[in-house]
Design a protein around this motif. Sequence first.
Motif, PDB file in Angstrom:
ATOM      1  N   ILE A 113      -1.158  -1.690  -5.555  1.00  0.00           N
ATOM      2  CA  ILE A 113      -2.323  -0.885  -5.917  1.00  0.00           C
ATOM      3  C   ILE A 113      -1.850   0.368  -6.666  1.00  0.00           C
ATOM      4  CG2 ILE A 113      -3.773  -1.736  -4.032  1.00  0.00           C
ATOM      5  CD1 ILE A 113      -3.166   0.841  -2.518  1.00  0.00           C
ATOM      6  N   PRO A 114      -2.738   1.046  -7.391  1.00  0.00           N
ATOM      7  CA  PRO A 114      -2.322   2.249  -8.128  1.00  0.00           C
ATOM      8  C   PRO A 114      -1.725   3.306  -7.204  1.00  0.00           C
ATOM      9  CG  PRO A 114      -4.538   1.584  -8.769  1.00  0.00           C
ATOM     10  CD  PRO A 114      -4.138   0.718  -7.608  1.00  0.00           C
ATOM     11  N   LEU A 128       0.809  -1.222   0.000  1.00  0.00           N
ATOM     12  CA  LEU A 128       0.000   0.000   0.000  1.00  0.00           C
ATOM     13  C   LEU A 128       0.839   1.267   0.000  1.00  0.00           C
ATOM     14  CD1 LEU A 128      -2.455  -1.081   2.860  1.00  0.00           C
ATOM     15  CD2 LEU A 128      -2.594  -1.642   0.449  1.00  0.00           C
ATOM     16  N   ASN A 129       2.162   1.140  -0.076  1.00  0.00           N
ATOM     17  CA  ASN A 129       3.065   2.279   0.106  1.00  0.00           C
ATOM     18  C   ASN A 129       3.286   3.039  -1.203  1.00  0.00           C
ATOM     19  OD1 ASN A 129       5.062   4.062   0.888  1.00  0.00           O
ATOM     20  ND2 ASN A 129       6.250   2.521   1.984  1.00  0.00           N
ATOM     21  N   ASN A 130       2.927   4.338  -1.214  1.00  0.00           N
ATOM     22  CA  ASN A 130       3.103   5.117  -2.444  1.00  0.00           C
ATOM     23  C   ASN A 130       4.569   5.486  -2.701  1.00  0.00           C
ATOM     24  OD1 ASN A 130       3.577   7.293  -0.723  1.00  0.00           O
ATOM     25  ND2 ASN A 130       1.703   8.369  -1.262  1.00  0.00           N
ATOM     26  N   LYS A 131       5.450   5.212  -1.762  1.00  0.00           N
ATOM     27  CA  LYS A 131       6.886   5.461  -1.955  1.00  0.00           C
ATOM     28  C   LYS A 131       7.557   4.298  -2.689  1.00  0.00           C
ATOM     29  CE  LYS A 131       7.128   9.263   0.532  1.00  0.00           C
ATOM     30  NZ  LYS A 131       6.956  10.490  -0.238  1.00  0.00           N
ATOM     31  N   VAL A 168      -0.870   4.883   0.028  1.00  0.00           N
ATOM     32  CA  VAL A 168      -0.677   5.708   1.222  1.00  0.00           C
ATOM     33  C   VAL A 168       0.819   5.899   1.454  1.00  0.00           C
ATOM     34  CG1 VAL A 168      -1.243   5.853   3.680  1.00  0.00           C
ATOM     35  CG2 VAL A 168      -2.658   4.488   2.189  1.00  0.00           C
ATOM     36  N   GLU A 169       1.186   7.000   2.084  1.00  0.00           N
ATOM     37  CA  GLU A 169       2.595   7.229   2.391  1.00  0.00           C
ATOM     38  C   GLU A 169       2.992   6.455   3.639  1.00  0.00           C
ATOM     39  OE1 GLU A 169       5.634  10.884   3.437  1.00  0.00           O
ATOM     40  OE2 GLU A 169       3.810  11.308   2.317  1.00  0.00           O
ATOM     41  N   THR A 227      -8.670   4.217   3.798  1.00  0.00           N
ATOM     42  CA  THR A 227      -9.082   4.519   5.170  1.00  0.00           C
ATOM     43  C   THR A 227      -7.929   4.940   6.082  1.00  0.00           C
ATOM     44  OG1 THR A 227     -10.719   2.791   4.813  1.00  0.00           O
ATOM     45  CG2 THR A 227     -10.568   3.672   7.027  1.00  0.00           C
ATOM     46  N   ILE A 228      -6.718   4.458   5.840  1.00  0.00           N
ATOM     47  CA  ILE A 228      -5.573   4.769   6.710  1.00  0.00           C
ATOM     48  C   ILE A 228      -5.340   6.275   6.876  1.00  0.00           C
ATOM     49  CG2 ILE A 228      -3.036   4.628   6.871  1.00  0.00           C
ATOM     50  CD1 ILE A 228      -3.315   1.681   6.065  1.00  0.00           C
ATOM     51  N   PRO A 229      -5.411   7.094   5.803  1.00  0.00           N
ATOM     52  CA  PRO A 229      -5.187   8.533   6.010  1.00  0.00           C
ATOM     53  C   PRO A 229      -6.222   9.188   6.934  1.00  0.00           C
ATOM     54  CG  PRO A 229      -5.055   7.980   3.686  1.00  0.00           C
ATOM     55  CD  PRO A 229      -5.533   6.759   4.391  1.00  0.00           C
ATOM     56  N   LYS A 230      -7.383   8.547   7.096  1.00  0.00           N
ATOM     57  CA  LYS A 230      -8.436   9.103   7.950  1.00  0.00           C
ATOM     58  C   LYS A 230      -8.269   8.710   9.419  1.00  0.00           C
ATOM     59  CE  LYS A 230     -11.627   8.700   4.084  1.00  0.00           C
ATOM     60  NZ  LYS A 230     -12.684   7.865   3.514  1.00  0.00           N
ATOM     61  N   LEU A 231      -7.302   7.853   9.723  1.00  0.00           N
ATOM     62  CA  LEU A 231      -7.079   7.423  11.109  1.00  0.00           C
ATOM     63  C   LEU A 231      -6.712   8.607  11.995  1.00  0.00           C
ATOM     64  CD1 LEU A 231      -5.002   4.139  10.728  1.00  0.00           C
ATOM     65  CD2 LEU A 231      -7.314   4.339  11.588  1.00  0.00           C
TER      66      LEU A 231
END
Length: 147
Positions: free
Chosen positions: A38-39, A26-29, A44-45, A114-118
């Motif tokens: 995933i795209p 899930l890591n955008n890095k 998520v960062e 959902t993780i960024p909304k934590l």
Amino acid sequence: MAASATATATSRADKERFICIYPAYLNNKKTIAEGRKIPIDKAVENPTSTEIQDVCAAVGFNVLLEKNKMYPREWNRDVQYRGRVRIQLKQDDGNPCLPQFPTRKSVMLYAAETIPKLKSRTQKMGGSDQSLQQGEGGKKGKGKKKK
């Protein structure tokens, strides 16, 4: 002996029904070659295994966190990159545990969304503003004490 053999067979079947999600998925890095699944615009960062666990447990999945597991393609051995989350995607009969998540990709996309909304994420972002305000408040307090 036969009882223990059946016990291991059922636990093996249990393990097979659990999918693994590593934070690298899930890591955008990360690039796709480094393990992102995933795209990038949905990723998520630097997600952690604990965050993935929290999000999936909150929606109602049967979740297992394995803290000391490492993603094989991960070269960085820091604690931040450790861990893997096992999620029970399907029941004994092969039907999805939660109908809104039929595939592993649907679970990964939900977690990334959902993780960024934590609270831990939103507090970190707002934390810098709060610390500035607290610093100013502290200066005012010190000024009052000097009088």
